[in-house]
Design an enzyme around this catalytic site. Sequence first.
Site, PDB file in Angstrom:
ATOM      1  N   GLU A   1      -9.647  -9.466  -7.976  1.00  0.00           N
ATOM      2  CA  GLU A   1      -8.696  -8.379  -7.707  1.00  0.00           C
ATOM      3  C   GLU A   1      -7.597  -8.309  -8.780  1.00  0.00           C
ATOM      4  OE1 GLU A   1      -7.533  -9.291  -3.692  1.00  0.00           O
ATOM      5  OE2 GLU A   1      -9.501  -8.745  -2.903  1.00  0.00           O
TER       6      GLU A   1
ATOM      7  N   ARG B   1      -1.634 -14.685   3.612  1.00  0.00           N
ATOM      8  CA  ARG B   1      -2.418 -14.036   4.674  1.00  0.00           C
ATOM      9  C   ARG B   1      -1.740 -14.245   6.025  1.00  0.00           C
ATOM     10  NH1 ARG B   1      -6.811 -10.614   3.857  1.00  0.00           N
ATOM     11  NH2 ARG B   1      -7.897 -11.497   5.649  1.00  0.00           N
TER      12      ARG B   1
ATOM     13  N   ASN C   1      -1.706  -0.173   7.201  1.00  0.00           N
ATOM     14  CA  ASN C   1      -1.176  -1.493   7.559  1.00  0.00           C
ATOM     15  C   ASN C   1      -0.371  -2.157   6.436  1.00  0.00           C
ATOM     16  OD1 ASN C   1      -3.301  -2.258   5.984  1.00  0.00           O
ATOM     17  ND2 ASN C   1      -4.483  -3.220   7.614  1.00  0.00           N
TER      18      ASN C   1
ATOM     19  N   LYS D   1       0.839  -1.200   0.000  1.00  0.00           N
ATOM     20  CA  LYS D   1       0.000   0.000   0.000  1.00  0.00           C
ATOM     21  C   LYS D   1       0.884   1.263   0.000  1.00  0.00           C
ATOM     22  CE  LYS D   1      -3.741  -2.403   2.437  1.00  0.00           C
ATOM     23  NZ  LYS D   1      -4.607  -2.390   3.642  1.00  0.00           N
TER      24      LYS D   1
ATOM     25  N   ARG E   1       2.893  -7.180   9.093  1.00  0.00           N
ATOM     26  CA  ARG E   1       2.269  -6.114   9.899  1.00  0.00           C
ATOM     27  C   ARG E   1       2.800  -6.133  11.332  1.00  0.00           C
ATOM     28  NH1 ARG E   1      -3.737  -7.260   7.411  1.00  0.00           N
ATOM     29  NH2 ARG E   1      -3.608  -5.881   5.598  1.00  0.00           N
TER      30      ARG E   1
ATOM     31  N   TYR F   1     -12.421  -2.571  -2.994  1.00  0.00           N
ATOM     32  CA  TYR F   1     -12.942  -2.591  -1.614  1.00  0.00           C
ATOM     33  C   TYR F   1     -14.477  -2.611  -1.566  1.00  0.00           C
ATOM     34  CZ  TYR F   1      -8.352  -1.979   0.599  1.00  0.00           C
ATOM     35  OH  TYR F   1      -7.067  -2.168   1.074  1.00  0.00           O
TER      36      TYR F   1
ATOM     37  N   HIS G   1      -1.865  -5.403   1.308  1.00  0.00           N
ATOM     38  CA  HIS G   1      -3.129  -6.122   1.116  1.00  0.00           C
ATOM     39  C   HIS G   1      -2.826  -7.510   0.575  1.00  0.00           C
ATOM     40  CE1 HIS G   1      -6.978  -7.391  -0.463  1.00  0.00           C
ATOM     41  NE2 HIS G   1      -6.341  -7.687  -1.583  1.00  0.00           N
TER      42      HIS G   1
ATOM     43  N   PHE H   1     -15.657   3.683   7.422  1.00  0.00           N
ATOM     44  CA  PHE H   1     -14.287   4.044   7.031  1.00  0.00           C
ATOM     45  C   PHE H   1     -14.049   3.936   5.530  1.00  0.00           C
ATOM     46  CE2 PHE H   1     -14.344  -0.434   8.387  1.00  0.00           C
ATOM     47  CZ  PHE H   1     -13.775  -1.085   7.298  1.00  0.00           C
TER      48      PHE H   1
END
Length: 149
Positions: free
Chosen positions: A126, A85, A112, A9, A102, A49, A115, A57
């Site tokens: 995606e 993940r 964070n 990100k 993270r 998203y 993704h 948010f």
Amino acid sequence: MEKTFLMVKPDGVQRGLIGEIVTRFEKKGLKLLAGKIMVVTEEQAKTHYIEHESKPFFGSLISYITSGPVFAMVWEGKDSVALTRSMIGATKPTDAAPGTIRGDYAVEMSRNLIHGSDSVESAEREIANMFKADELVSYEQATAKWLYE
Ligand SMILES: Nc1ncnc2c1ncn2[C@@H]1O[C@H](COP(=O)(O)OP(=O)(O)OP(=O)(O)O)[C@@H](O)[C@H]1O
């Protein structure tokens, strides 16, 4: 074999963590099929998203992910969705175990770093949102051995 979509990100790119993050997945044994630095458009961000559309948010999530360059990637390997993940760690950095990306580098939930797709189906959606089919090499190409002449 399984494909997954990972994205460093804007905070990770700005902090110079692309190399560190890519290295972890390479060392794990996953194969990189595509990777590019890009600025996510508002349309791509909203598609990416979509599941969070009704959350309070959502607006700040879209502003953040479109705020600067990201490093978008496609990786392939056995169980790549679950493996990546677990290597990324929990969404909330205070819950992310040391040793995860993270857990080692992130402090804020809204910053964070990375993704990772949460299912094979999300990964397909995606990847199609961020890459054209001809931007990916095949798994066979990614694993081909370089030979001396
Ligand atoms: N309660 C919240 N408040 C603020 N931001 C949040 C909240 N929940 C999630 N987010 C942000 O939205 C992103 C997407 O949330 P999701 O639940 O899909 O987490 P994730 O799958 O760990 O993260 P990502 O989809 O970015 O990989 C999170 O990475 C985080 O930055």
